[in-house]
Design an enzyme around this catalytic site. Structure first.
Site, mmCIF file in Angstrom:
data_model
loop_
_atom_site.group_PDB
_atom_site.id
_atom_site.type_symbol
_atom_site.label_atom_id
_atom_site.label_comp_id
_atom_site.label_asym_id
_atom_site.label_seq_id
_atom_site.Cartn_x
_atom_site.Cartn_y
_atom_site.Cartn_z
ATOM 1 N N GLU A 33 0.843 -1.201 0.000
ATOM 2 C CA GLU A 33 0.000 0.000 0.000
ATOM 3 C C GLU A 33 0.874 1.246 0.000
ATOM 4 O O GLU A 33 1.824 1.329 0.762
ATOM 5 C CB GLU A 33 -0.911 -0.031 1.243
ATOM 6 N N LYS A 72 8.178 -1.710 -2.286
ATOM 7 C CA LYS A 72 7.560 -0.931 -1.202
ATOM 8 C C LYS A 72 8.625 -0.325 -0.297
ATOM 9 O O LYS A 72 8.595 0.869 0.004
ATOM 10 C CB LYS A 72 6.600 -1.835 -0.404
ATOM 11 N N CYS A 113 6.165 4.641 9.384
ATOM 12 C CA CYS A 113 6.810 3.763 8.394
ATOM 13 C C CYS A 113 8.192 4.154 7.901
ATOM 14 O O CYS A 113 9.013 3.266 7.699
ATOM 15 C CB CYS A 113 5.869 3.573 7.212
HETATM 16 P P1 NAD Z 1 -2.012 -0.439 12.663
HETATM 17 O O1 NAD Z 1 -1.206 -0.756 13.868
HETATM 18 O O2 NAD Z 1 -2.801 0.823 12.597
HETATM 19 O O3 NAD Z 1 -3.062 -1.635 12.406
HETATM 20 C C1 NAD Z 1 -2.739 -2.984 12.472
HETATM 21 C C2 NAD Z 1 -3.900 -3.725 13.138
HETATM 22 O O4 NAD Z 1 -3.664 -5.136 13.033
HETATM 23 C C3 NAD Z 1 -4.075 -3.425 14.625
HETATM 24 O O5 NAD Z 1 -5.371 -2.889 14.858
HETATM 25 C C4 NAD Z 1 -3.893 -4.790 15.307
HETATM 26 O O6 NAD Z 1 -4.749 -4.986 16.417
HETATM 27 C C5 NAD Z 1 -4.241 -5.743 14.191
HETATM 28 N N1 NAD Z 1 -3.687 -7.103 14.356
HETATM 29 C C6 NAD Z 1 -2.414 -7.458 14.634
HETATM 30 N N2 NAD Z 1 -2.304 -8.792 14.674
HETATM 31 C C7 NAD Z 1 -3.530 -9.301 14.413
HETATM 32 C C8 NAD Z 1 -4.047 -10.634 14.307
HETATM 33 N N3 NAD Z 1 -3.255 -11.688 14.455
HETATM 34 N N4 NAD Z 1 -5.356 -10.773 14.041
HETATM 35 C C9 NAD Z 1 -6.163 -9.689 13.880
HETATM 36 N N5 NAD Z 1 -5.723 -8.423 13.964
HETATM 37 C C10 NAD Z 1 -4.423 -8.219 14.217
HETATM 38 O O7 NAD Z 1 -1.006 -0.520 11.428
HETATM 39 P P2 NAD Z 1 -1.144 0.232 10.008
HETATM 40 O O8 NAD Z 1 -0.623 1.617 10.119
HETATM 41 O O9 NAD Z 1 -2.488 -0.018 9.441
HETATM 42 O O10 NAD Z 1 -0.049 -0.572 9.174
HETATM 43 C C11 NAD Z 1 -0.272 -1.909 8.769
HETATM 44 C C12 NAD Z 1 0.790 -2.300 7.770
HETATM 45 O O11 NAD Z 1 0.682 -1.459 6.611
HETATM 46 C C13 NAD Z 1 2.227 -2.135 8.254
HETATM 47 O O12 NAD Z 1 3.007 -3.160 7.714
HETATM 48 C C14 NAD Z 1 2.649 -0.806 7.671
HETATM 49 O O13 NAD Z 1 4.038 -0.750 7.455
HETATM 50 C C15 NAD Z 1 1.925 -0.790 6.356
HETATM 51 N N6 NAD Z 1 1.625 0.546 5.809
HETATM 52 C C16 NAD Z 1 1.166 1.541 6.620
HETATM 53 C C17 NAD Z 1 0.820 2.778 6.086
HETATM 54 C C18 NAD Z 1 0.307 3.906 6.942
HETATM 55 O O14 NAD Z 1 0.107 5.006 6.423
HETATM 56 N N7 NAD Z 1 0.042 3.725 8.222
HETATM 57 C C19 NAD Z 1 0.911 2.981 4.705
HETATM 58 C C20 NAD Z 1 1.368 1.936 3.899
HETATM 59 C C21 NAD Z 1 1.712 0.719 4.469
HETATM 60 C C1 UGA Z 2 4.521 7.655 3.659
HETATM 61 C C2 UGA Z 2 4.537 7.556 2.130
HETATM 62 O O1 UGA Z 2 4.370 8.867 1.578
HETATM 63 C C3 UGA Z 2 3.432 6.637 1.630
HETATM 64 O O2 UGA Z 2 3.534 6.482 0.220
HETATM 65 C C4 UGA Z 2 3.571 5.269 2.303
HETATM 66 O O3 UGA Z 2 2.522 4.419 1.910
HETATM 67 C C5 UGA Z 2 3.548 5.455 3.807
HETATM 68 O O4 UGA Z 2 4.608 6.353 4.207
HETATM 69 C C6 UGA Z 2 3.766 4.180 4.552
HETATM 70 O O5 UGA Z 2 4.320 3.239 4.034
HETATM 71 O O6 UGA Z 2 3.385 4.212 5.727
HETATM 72 P P1 UGA Z 2 3.072 8.989 5.448
HETATM 73 O O7 UGA Z 2 4.176 8.611 6.380
HETATM 74 O O8 UGA Z 2 1.681 8.735 5.855
HETATM 75 O O9 UGA Z 2 3.279 8.270 4.037
HETATM 76 O O10 UGA Z 2 3.172 10.562 5.135
HETATM 77 P P2 UGA Z 2 4.167 11.427 4.238
HETATM 78 O O11 UGA Z 2 3.371 12.448 3.535
HETATM 79 O O12 UGA Z 2 5.050 10.601 3.409
HETATM 80 O O13 UGA Z 2 5.041 12.188 5.328
HETATM 81 C C7 UGA Z 2 6.004 11.493 6.104
HETATM 82 C C8 UGA Z 2 6.794 12.493 6.928
HETATM 83 O O14 UGA Z 2 7.672 13.250 6.097
HETATM 84 C C9 UGA Z 2 5.923 13.515 7.665
HETATM 85 O O15 UGA Z 2 6.450 13.751 8.947
HETATM 86 C C10 UGA Z 2 6.050 14.754 6.809
HETATM 87 O O16 UGA Z 2 5.836 15.937 7.512
HETATM 88 C C11 UGA Z 2 7.477 14.635 6.317
HETATM 89 N N1 UGA Z 2 7.724 15.347 5.053
HETATM 90 C C12 UGA Z 2 7.122 14.947 3.904
HETATM 91 C C13 UGA Z 2 8.580 16.427 5.048
HETATM 92 O O17 UGA Z 2 9.156 16.803 6.085
HETATM 93 N N2 UGA Z 2 8.801 17.090 3.877
HETATM 94 C C14 UGA Z 2 8.220 16.713 2.710
HETATM 95 O O18 UGA Z 2 8.479 17.357 1.672
HETATM 96 C C15 UGA Z 2 7.353 15.606 2.735
#
Ligand code: NAD
Ligand code: UGA
Length: 464
Positions: free
Chosen positions: A162, A221, A277
């Protein structure tokens, strides 16, 4: 094969919004989002859409469209697994805090638990989709666990990372730059890829759906996040040089960003990147490189994190040195605690670390953030374990609004780029503060010339 029933394990920042959009765009598919966290599921089911567990612009409208129609949130993991023909695994993959790889590698225990549960419960063939961010070759481990059930059920494992960013998640899901699907290049693998392609094809054109092998998808990713974070660290490294030379980092960013080979995005200098992340994924990449003996590659990427730590420390030190080398007993207002605007997520937010430095110098901190609760601020500071919980509570106050926020403050520091900070009545703030009144803009969003006109002594990141 046409997918009729999707299960998503993990109702977090990724699972919740992603499944809500799939359900909204695919009314013929039943989408069942499950989580072990009962409180989180209850919040997803709350009749009052203001109480959803995540604040994300546009999310409540999408949830309202699909919830109760073809979008279900529950804690019934076994049932959801059994009924699904496609299972997304979207659980957390934090940095390991123990044992081998401590502080670097991704902790895959939650992923493995999901695979074992699926293997135990499934009675029909399923497509398993890695939605979580994972080290390259995790699909191999998943396949091994899944195929150990011995009950004849067949699994195909796809990687579908994602790329949404928080604060713009719904927009990113509705109109992604690309969707990436990695799968096995066998007949069954191609069928699984096609099935997932067809789900997304309900609203995303085929040209934007990229198909690769599993390992390329998994590695892309980590690479995407490493490149994005690298841009922020690159511009932040130059912000220090700009400050020393009277160059303006925003002008430099605009000048280089006009070069179409560089591009204008992700060049906004800041107090340091945060979020759940970037750091976790780069550390994971560094660890992977070390595991393969690629130490020069590991060191190269590790520098992105070190530069980010330097930026946070540098900002805190700038505050301390400007306030005559002592902040002991001085009230400092931090505007913003979330890691970026338009989210209530504070994971790895730069504000936490800047506050921690200032607290170690015995400053009195007052925090205001429009979306972050007092409990969260204390939890973030307690997690660092730098001082006792009581001490954090005695030194830090969390304000709910602007009333008396700036009264007798020595300094104000902007930590998050919330739009509302730009429209604060700064003349009034100046009257309330002690003099000289200092302002430190860690996001360079304020009109520093106007502020200095009022009487403030100002500093903005990357400005000479
Ligand atoms: P999160 O902690 O918000 O959510 C994960 C959820 O999974 C929690 O609610 C937890 O209770 C649940 N969980 C864990 N083990 C479980 C199990 N065995 N059965 C059922 N539920 C279970 O995490 P997130 O931010 O959604 O991130 C999830 C993944 O996506 C991570 O690998 C992260 O790196 C990736 N990711 C996150 C973002 C982001 O913007 N947060 C963007 C892209 C990718
Ligand atoms: C980032 C990536 O942008 C997503 O594509 C990815 O899916 C995600 O991580 C993930 O894997 O979790 P996110 O962390 O939600 O998304 O937000 P960003 O907009 O990337 O910002 C990350 C951090 O960098 C923030 O603290 C932001 O303020 C900072 N940032 C971003 C800067 O300081 N300068 C910039 O120009 C851009």
């Amino acid at each position: 094969m046409k997918v009729k029933n999707i299960c998503c394990i993990g109702a977090g920042y990724v699972g919740g919004p992603t499944m809500a959009v799939i359900a909204a765009k695919c009314p013929d598919i039943d989408v069942h989002v499950v989580d072990l966290n009962e409180q989180r599921i209850a919040a997803w089911n709350d009749v009052n859409l203001d109480n959803l567990p995540i604040y994300e612009p546009g999310l409540s409208d999408i949830v309202a469209q699909a919830r109760g129609r073809n979008l279900i949130f529950s804690t019934n993991v076994d049932q959801a697994i059994q009924e699904a023909d496609m299972i997304f695994i979207s659980v957390n993959t934090p940095t390991k805090t123990y044992g081998i790889g401590k502080g670097m590698a991704a902790d895959l225990k939650y992923i493995e638990l999901c695979a074992r549960q699926i293997a135990r419960v499934a009675t029909s063939n399923k497509i398993i989709v890695e939605k979580s961010t994972l080290p390259v070759r995790t699909a191999e481990a998943l396949k091994s666990i899944l195929s150990s059930s011995g009950n004849g059920v067949k699994f195909q494992v796809l990687s579908n990372p994602e790329f949404l960013a928080e604060g713009t998640a719904i927009q990113d899901l509705l109109q992604p730059d690309r969707v990436l699907i990695g799968g096995e290049r066998t007949l069954e693998g191609e069928e699984a890829i096609q099935a997932l392609h067809d789900v997304y094809n309900n609203w995303i054109t085929t040209e934007r759906i990229l198909l690769t092998n599993v390992w390329s998808s998994e590695l892309s990713k980590l690479t995407a996040n490493a490149f994005l974070a690298q841009r922020v660290s690159s511009i932040n490294s130059l912000s220090a040089l700009c400050e020393a030379t009277e160059a303006d980092v925003d002008e430099v960013a605009r000048a280089i960003g006009q070069d179409s080979r560089i591009g204008p995005k992700f060049l906004k200098s800041s107090v340091g990147f945060g979020g759940s992340c970037f750091q976790k994924d780069i550390l994971n990449l560094v660890y992977l490189c070390q595991t393969y003996g690629l130490n020069e590659v590991a060191d190269y990427w590790h520098q992105v994190i070190k530069m980010n730590d330097y930026q946070k420390r540098r900002f805190a030190q700038k505050i301390i040195s400007t306030l005559y080398n002592t902040v002991n007993g001085k009230k400092i207002v931090l505007l913003g605690w979330a890691f970026k605007k338009d989210t209530n997520d504070t994971r790895e937010s730069a504000a936490i670390y800047v506050a921690d430095y200032l607290l170690s110098e015995q400053a009195e901190i007052v925090v205001y953030d429009p979306k972050v609760t007092q409990e969260q601020v204390y939890a973030d500071l307690d997690y660092l374990n730098t001082r006792s919980e009581e001490r954090n509570r005695s030194l830090v106050t969390v304000a709910k609004n602007y009333e008396d926020l700036f009264k007798d403050a020595h300094a104000v520091a902007v930590m998050t780029e919330w739009d509302e900070f730009k429209t604060i009545d700064w003349s009034k703030v100046y009257i309330d503060m002690l003099k000289p009144a200092f302002i430190f803009d860690g996001r360079a969003i304020l009109d520093m010339q106007a502020l200095e006109g009022i009487g403030f002594t100002g500093f903005a990141i990357g400005k000479g």
